[in-house]
Enzyme design. Structure first.
Site, PDB file in Angstrom:
ATOM      1  N   THR A  55       0.825  -1.215   0.000  1.00 46.11           N
ATOM      2  CA  THR A  55       0.000   0.000   0.000  1.00 46.11           C
ATOM      3  C   THR A  55       0.856   1.259   0.000  1.00 46.11           C
ATOM      4  O   THR A  55       0.439   2.297  -0.501  1.00 46.11           O
ATOM      5  CB  THR A  55      -0.940  -0.023   1.230  1.00 46.11           C
ATOM      6  OG1 THR A  55      -1.824  -1.128   1.070  1.00 46.11           O
ATOM      7  CG2 THR A  55      -1.756   1.235   1.364  1.00 46.11           C
ATOM      8  N   SER A 102       1.578  -7.609  -0.743  1.00 43.01           N
ATOM      9  CA  SER A 102       2.434  -8.553  -0.019  1.00 43.01           C
ATOM     10  C   SER A 102       1.906  -9.987   0.101  1.00 43.01           C
ATOM     11  O   SER A 102       2.708 -10.894   0.343  1.00 43.01           O
ATOM     12  CB  SER A 102       2.816  -8.005   1.347  1.00 43.01           C
ATOM     13  OG  SER A 102       1.691  -7.867   2.172  1.00 43.01           O
ATOM     14  N   THR A 136       1.617  -4.388   4.157  1.00 45.29           N
ATOM     15  CA  THR A 136       1.460  -4.649   5.589  1.00 45.29           C
ATOM     16  C   THR A 136       0.882  -6.037   5.893  1.00 45.29           C
ATOM     17  O   THR A 136       1.079  -6.553   6.986  1.00 45.29           O
ATOM     18  CB  THR A 136       0.543  -3.585   6.245  1.00 45.29           C
ATOM     19  OG1 THR A 136      -0.733  -3.638   5.618  1.00 45.29           O
ATOM     20  CG2 THR A 136       1.139  -2.205   6.142  1.00 45.29           C
ATOM     21  N   ASP A 137       0.180  -6.634   4.907  1.00 43.12           N
ATOM     22  CA  ASP A 137      -0.473  -7.927   5.195  1.00 43.12           C
ATOM     23  C   ASP A 137       0.525  -9.004   5.605  1.00 43.12           C
ATOM     24  O   ASP A 137       0.244  -9.829   6.463  1.00 43.12           O
ATOM     25  CB  ASP A 137      -1.243  -8.433   3.956  1.00 43.12           C
ATOM     26  CG  ASP A 137      -2.440  -7.552   3.632  1.00 43.12           C
ATOM     27  OD1 ASP A 137      -2.816  -6.724   4.474  1.00 43.12           O
ATOM     28  OD2 ASP A 137      -2.993  -7.699   2.520  1.00 43.12           O
TER      29      ASP A 137
END
Ligand code: DAS
Length: 384
Positions: A55, A102, A136-137
């Site tokens: 992101t 990710s 971030t995942d």
């Protein structure tokens, strides 16, 4: 690998450049404190920013709205252009490793990324540190893998964003600035791989994404090393477990990681069965059903390590059940071999020390590159 053609329209690029220039001029006038951090004559430390996507590189379908966006779109150079303040703290070089959301980062890419970071820190003594921009995942998994395998004392900092670069109040620019300030800080040396989000410096061993809004990253009960304050990073703690140059996980001969499955235990479950046994299994569990116990017992008997991990990351100790416990198991689960049970907290093999199931899986994968001996696997879990 995975580098997409840049789909950002020309006007958007112009807008970003204009905003970057405007912000830089504004900074010169309005924030002398930041620039004063490095005297004009002092050479600024060098940092390599390795971009993987996420992101932080995301562009919305309609920029400036709350609408849908596409992660992994802007290039490393474009992300950097939105943070002109970086020039005051470091000489930043960039490298585009991938440009994906990710969930598309695979264990093969962990290996390639760890090798690249290890190699560049070894061959470039002029680099103060490395920053990795990431979705971030899966940020906590990549960070922990690097924590276990990058054998350098130099700071390696992962950073992401919860709002896309073209969204309202994007958090990527301030997170990236904080990450670079941390990567060049002398106090960051020897702290292991870190994640910097929302001005928090969190050890990669403990960091978790709790929710997908700004402020959603923390270290749970432990793991917060410090903060990035107005005058730069301030450290208060250092990780105590093995990492960095002391790590035994040498990826030199490793081409792929062992296949370790991660499954949930749940009420009524009979446990996961396999056509072809994996190299190892991690079960996220607070308590096993009788059928799950029997299934995982059988798997362990075939030589497959099965490790139980609490979903919250709390400790899980392996020990033998007492006689009264055996009797109770015998009553509750007729037919079960009570000399060897999976009923938390009585587990036959590996004790886990404060690691989430997804991180237990990564440590087990790496342990299995070195050994299949349960005692040696336990040693890795006791040490890292
Ligand atoms: N899609 C996500 C990712 O790339 C979102 C994020 O970066 O926050 O992980």
């Amino acid at each position: 690998m995975f580098v997409r053609r840049n789909p950002v329209a020309l006007p958007l690029r112009r807008l970003i450049r204009f905003r970057a220039w405007f912000a830089f001029v504004a900074l010169l006038g309005a924030a002398p404190g930041v620039l004063a951090a490095q005297p004009e004559s002092a050479p600024r430390p060098k940092v390599l920013v390795i971009a993987t996507g996420g992101t932080i590189a995301g562009v919305q379908d309609v920029p400036g709205t709350l609408g849908a966006y596409r992660a992994g779109t802007l290039t490393a150079e474009q992300i950097l252009a939105s943070v002109p303040q970086l020039a005051a703290v470091a000489q930043v070089e960039t490298e585009q490793f991938s440009n994906v959301a990710s969930p598309l980062i695979s264990p093969d890419q962990w290996i390639a990324l760890a090798r690249r970071i290890d190699g560049v820190l070894r061959s470039r003594p002029d680099l103060a540190g490395v920053v990795v921009t990431h979705g971030t995942d899966r940020l906590e998994e990549t960070a922990f893998f690097l924590y276990l395998t990058v054998r350098s004392e130099k700071p390696v900092v992962l950073v992401g964003a919860q709002r896309p670069a073209t969204g309202i109040s994007a958090d990527g620019p301030i997170n990236l600035l904080a990450a670079v300030r941390t990567a060049v800080a002398p106090q960051a040396v020897g702290k292991g791989v870190m994640v910097v989000m929302d001005d928090r410096i969190i050890s990669a061993r403990e960091v978790r994404k709790h929710y997908q809004r700004v402020g959603g990253f923390d270290g749970g009960d432990m793991g917060m090393l410090g903060v990035v304050a107005r005058n730069g990073p301030e450290f208060f703690y250092a990780p105590a477990r093995r990492r960095g140059p002391a790590s035994e996980f040498d990826l030199a001969g490793v081409t792929a990681l062992p296949d370790v499955d991660l499954v949930f235990a749940y009420p009524g479950s009979t446990g996961r069965t396999y056509q072809r046994a994996p190299a190892g299994v991690v079960v996220s569990v607070t308590g096993f059903t009788c059928a799950e116990s029997a299934t995982y017992q059988a798997l362990v008997r075939t030589g497959v390590p099965v490790v139980a991990a609490f979903p919250s990351g709390e400790n899980v100790s392996g020990n033998d059940p007492s006689d009264s416990s055996r009797a109770r198991i015998h009553d509750e689960c007729p037919g079960m071999d009570s000399t060897f049970v999976f009923r938390t907290p009585w587990l036959p093999m590996i004790s886990v020390h404060h690691l989430t199931p997804q991180k237990v899986r990564i440590l087990l994968m790496l342990a299995l590159t070195r050994t299949r001996d349960p005692r040696e696997i336990q040693r890795f879990f006791d040490t890292y």
